[in-house]
Write a protein that holds these residues in place. Structure first.
Motif, PDB file in Angstrom:
ATOM      1  N   LEU A 147      28.936  41.689  44.354  1.00  0.00           N
ATOM      2  CA  LEU A 147      29.405  40.319  44.565  1.00  0.00           C
ATOM      3  C   LEU A 147      30.523  40.329  45.586  1.00  0.00           C
ATOM      4  CD1 LEU A 147      29.554  37.253  43.635  1.00  0.00           C
ATOM      5  CD2 LEU A 147      31.405  38.011  42.129  1.00  0.00           C
ATOM      6  N   PHE A 148      30.352  39.586  46.679  1.00  0.00           N
ATOM      7  CA  PHE A 148      31.439  39.377  47.638  1.00  0.00           C
ATOM      8  C   PHE A 148      32.052  38.013  47.377  1.00  0.00           C
ATOM      9  CE2 PHE A 148      33.295  37.650  51.476  1.00  0.00           C
ATOM     10  CZ  PHE A 148      34.071  38.711  51.940  1.00  0.00           C
ATOM     11  N   ILE A 149      33.362  38.012  47.127  1.00  0.00           N
ATOM     12  CA  ILE A 149      34.097  36.754  46.948  1.00  0.00           C
ATOM     13  C   ILE A 149      35.463  36.945  47.589  1.00  0.00           C
ATOM     14  CG2 ILE A 149      34.899  37.427  44.631  1.00  0.00           C
ATOM     15  CD1 ILE A 149      34.653  34.381  43.898  1.00  0.00           C
ATOM     16  N   ALA A 150      35.841  36.026  48.463  1.00  0.00           N
ATOM     17  CA  ALA A 150      37.032  36.236  49.287  1.00  0.00           C
ATOM     18  C   ALA A 150      38.331  36.133  48.491  1.00  0.00           C
ATOM     19  CB  ALA A 150      37.046  35.245  50.449  1.00  0.00           C
ATOM     20  N   THR A 151      38.423  35.163  47.599  1.00  0.00           N
ATOM     21  CA  THR A 151      39.572  35.031  46.703  1.00  0.00           C
ATOM     22  C   THR A 151      39.077  34.483  45.378  1.00  0.00           C
ATOM     23  OG1 THR A 151      40.086  32.756  47.377  1.00  0.00           O
ATOM     24  CG2 THR A 151      41.197  34.520  48.569  1.00  0.00           C
ATOM     25  N   SER A 152      39.878  34.637  44.341  1.00  0.00           N
ATOM     26  CA  SER A 152      39.506  34.075  43.042  1.00  0.00           C
ATOM     27  C   SER A 152      40.762  33.720  42.269  1.00  0.00           C
ATOM     28  CB  SER A 152      38.668  35.067  42.236  1.00  0.00           C
ATOM     29  OG  SER A 152      38.353  34.532  40.956  1.00  0.00           O
ATOM     30  N   PHE A 153      40.768  32.514  41.704  1.00  0.00           N
ATOM     31  CA  PHE A 153      41.880  32.061  40.869  1.00  0.00           C
ATOM     32  C   PHE A 153      41.393  31.629  39.484  1.00  0.00           C
ATOM     33  CE2 PHE A 153      42.995  31.020  45.301  1.00  0.00           C
ATOM     34  CZ  PHE A 153      44.151  31.777  45.443  1.00  0.00           C
ATOM     35  N   SER A 154      40.125  31.876  39.193  1.00  0.00           N
ATOM     36  CA  SER A 154      39.539  31.376  37.951  1.00  0.00           C
ATOM     37  C   SER A 154      39.940  32.185  36.732  1.00  0.00           C
ATOM     38  CB  SER A 154      38.016  31.379  38.062  1.00  0.00           C
ATOM     39  OG  SER A 154      37.526  32.716  38.152  1.00  0.00           O
ATOM     40  N   GLY A 155      40.310  33.435  36.916  1.00  0.00           N
ATOM     41  CA  GLY A 155      40.589  34.322  35.796  1.00  0.00           C
ATOM     42  C   GLY A 155      39.352  34.986  35.237  1.00  0.00           C
ATOM     43  N   LEU A 156      38.192  34.680  35.797  1.00  0.00           N
ATOM     44  CA  LEU A 156      36.951  35.264  35.292  1.00  0.00           C
ATOM     45  C   LEU A 156      36.738  36.689  35.786  1.00  0.00           C
ATOM     46  CD1 LEU A 156      34.543  32.218  35.802  1.00  0.00           C
ATOM     47  CD2 LEU A 156      35.576  33.000  33.658  1.00  0.00           C
ATOM     48  N   LEU A 157      37.208  36.977  36.983  1.00  0.00           N
ATOM     49  CA  LEU A 157      36.934  38.275  37.594  1.00  0.00           C
ATOM     50  C   LEU A 157      37.994  39.282  37.177  1.00  0.00           C
ATOM     51  CD1 LEU A 157      35.686  37.148  41.100  1.00  0.00           C
ATOM     52  CD2 LEU A 157      34.363  37.803  39.098  1.00  0.00           C
ATOM     53  N   THR A 158      37.760  39.897  36.052  1.00  0.00           N
ATOM     54  CA  THR A 158      38.650  40.898  35.480  1.00  0.00           C
ATOM     55  C   THR A 158      38.034  42.285  35.680  1.00  0.00           C
ATOM     56  OG1 THR A 158      37.540  40.826  33.336  1.00  0.00           O
ATOM     57  CG2 THR A 158      39.339  39.241  33.705  1.00  0.00           C
TER      58      THR A 158
END
Length: 423
Positions: free
Chosen positions: A50-61
């Motif tokens: 998975l490529f994701i540039a930024t994350s603020f959701s708290g899901l990507l631990t």
């Protein structure tokens, strides 16, 4: 033909193939229902990334990384925890290059996970809160899966046709929100020096965070400010409502604030809904050198981990800790420094770790994000060092002047060799 699938019935095994590379919308445009499903079902599908540039959701631990291998252009937001756990693959690249790299296959994209607003009568979907490289992912992907969220604002700008979506997943949930950061006295001190470079008619590029928010709060007496930025937060709203941001003096996009992402709260989202004074654009526009070259009085404001005595900027890594990313810094630093009447400002506190470490350093502890040949102005709470056109020896003198006084003596010792050699 678009297939509409209820979230409860979504089985990613019918969509994803072993070894697939997924590119997802980032920041507040993260398709959180799809990411949750990927975390749950991903272990059943081998070798996903998975490529994701930024994350603020708290899901990507770090625990979520058991379902797929995460990759990004940096460790921004919650991705910093992934980097700390050594489960994040970092791809060094400028924001302006992410879209082209996806389309060229350098960043593979077999499947695009995106978030959109419900379709309008013309059969197109607003991208809502993030534009950036979403269109590039849609063009490159074998399969496009869209989380169609009825709580996402219908913003003006890039759109996706319903016919470009393979699977539509209707949801009704609050999109990711990033509340404004608490502003400290230190932030206010830094902001006061930054604000001195912003005059009437300036066009702003700012990020989100305490210092950018503090800067915006100091601009209430300015007139006809404009905006052309990679991202915007809640601080925009007050300045528009108070008549400070009008975009009236911009040579292009007159009357319109240009951005690639909205990163904030419901206040910003409600303000942006169907508001033709804000337009979300692809990075091919927001970060394009030819577009930026048409903006006079462009003032760009970015941050750093540390700056060395010659002006080299590290915005990524401190020792073995990966903290940030290349982002759009270089794109905008070059543009601001070259803009007639403009400036490129790098703002940072003078110290870190409770005042025990100077962030004005003799040598960087991490990579060079922005070259000293591109740097214009460095700001700390102790002042502003204007470096453009200055010799290396003069740069060292100016940067020591804005370092914390506790470190002047050791920095002076390091500067003597630069002064002796001239380089």
């Amino acid at each position: 033909m678009t297939a509409t699938v209820a979230l409860a019935d979504l089985d990613l095994r019918s969509i994803l193939r072993p070894g697939d590379h997924i590119v997802a919308g980032q920041a507040c445009g993260e398709p959180t229902s799809l990411i949750e499903t990927l975390i749950e079902q991903g272990p059943q599908i081998p070798d996903l990334s998975l490529f994701i540039a930024t994350s603020f959701s708290g899901l990507l631990t770090p625990a979520a990384a058991k379902a797929f291998r995460p990759a990004s252009m940096g460790a921004i937001g919650a991705l910093r925890a992934l980097a700390k756990a050594n489960v994040l693959d970092v791809i060094p690249c400028h924001v302006s290059r992410v879209g082209p790299m996806i389309e060229a296959g350098a960043i593979p994209c077999d499947v695009a996970f995106i978030q959109v607003a419900p379709a309008d009568p013309d059969g197109t979907h607003s991208l809502g809160l993030i534009s950036d490289h979403v269109r590039a992912a849609v063009r490159a992907a074998r399969t496009v899966v869209a989380e169609v969220n009825d709580r996402v604002p219908r913003t003006v700008g890039e759109r996706i046709a319903s016919t470009e979506i393979d699977y539509a997943i209707p949801v009704s949930r609050d999109p990711v929100q990033v509340p404004p950061a608490a502003i400290t006295e230190l932030d206010q001190s830094i902001a006061a020096h930054v604000a001195g470079f912003i005059g009437d008619g300036s066009v702003l590029q700012v990020g989100v965070g305490a210092v950018p928010d503090a800067v915006l709060r100091l601009l209430g007496d300015r007139r006809d400010l404009g905006v052309h930025s990679g991202m915007l937060g809640d601080g925009l709203v007050d300045l528009v409502e108070n008549g400070v941001i009008t975009n009236a003096r911009k040579r292009i996009d007159t009357g319109v604030s240009i951005t690639g992402a909205l990163i904030g709260t419901d206040r910003l989202y409600r303000f942006a809904d169907r508001n033709d004074r804000i337009r979300l654009c692809d990075t091919a526009y927001t970060h394009d050198p030819a577009v930026l070259a048409r903006l006079d009085r462009l003032v760009t404001i970015n941050s750093a981990v540390e700056v060395d005595l010659t002006g080299q900027v590290n915005a990524e890594q401190s020792g073995t800790a990966y903290l940030g990313g290349t982002g759009g810094q270089v794109d905008f630093v070059r543009a601001g420094a070259r803009s007639p009447g403009g400036h490129a400002v790098i703002a940072l506190p003078a110290t870190a770790k409770g005042g025990t470490v100077s962030r004005i350093t003799a040598a960087l502890s991490g990579p060079v994000t922005t070259a000293r040949s591109d740097v214009d102005v460095i700001v700390t709470e102790f002042g502003a060092a204007e470096l453009a056109g200055r010799t290396l020896a003069e740069r060292a003198r100016r940067l020591i002047a804005i370092a914390h006084p506790d470190f002047h003596e050791e920095l002076d010792r390091a500067a003597r060799e630069i002064q002796r050699r001239g380089f």
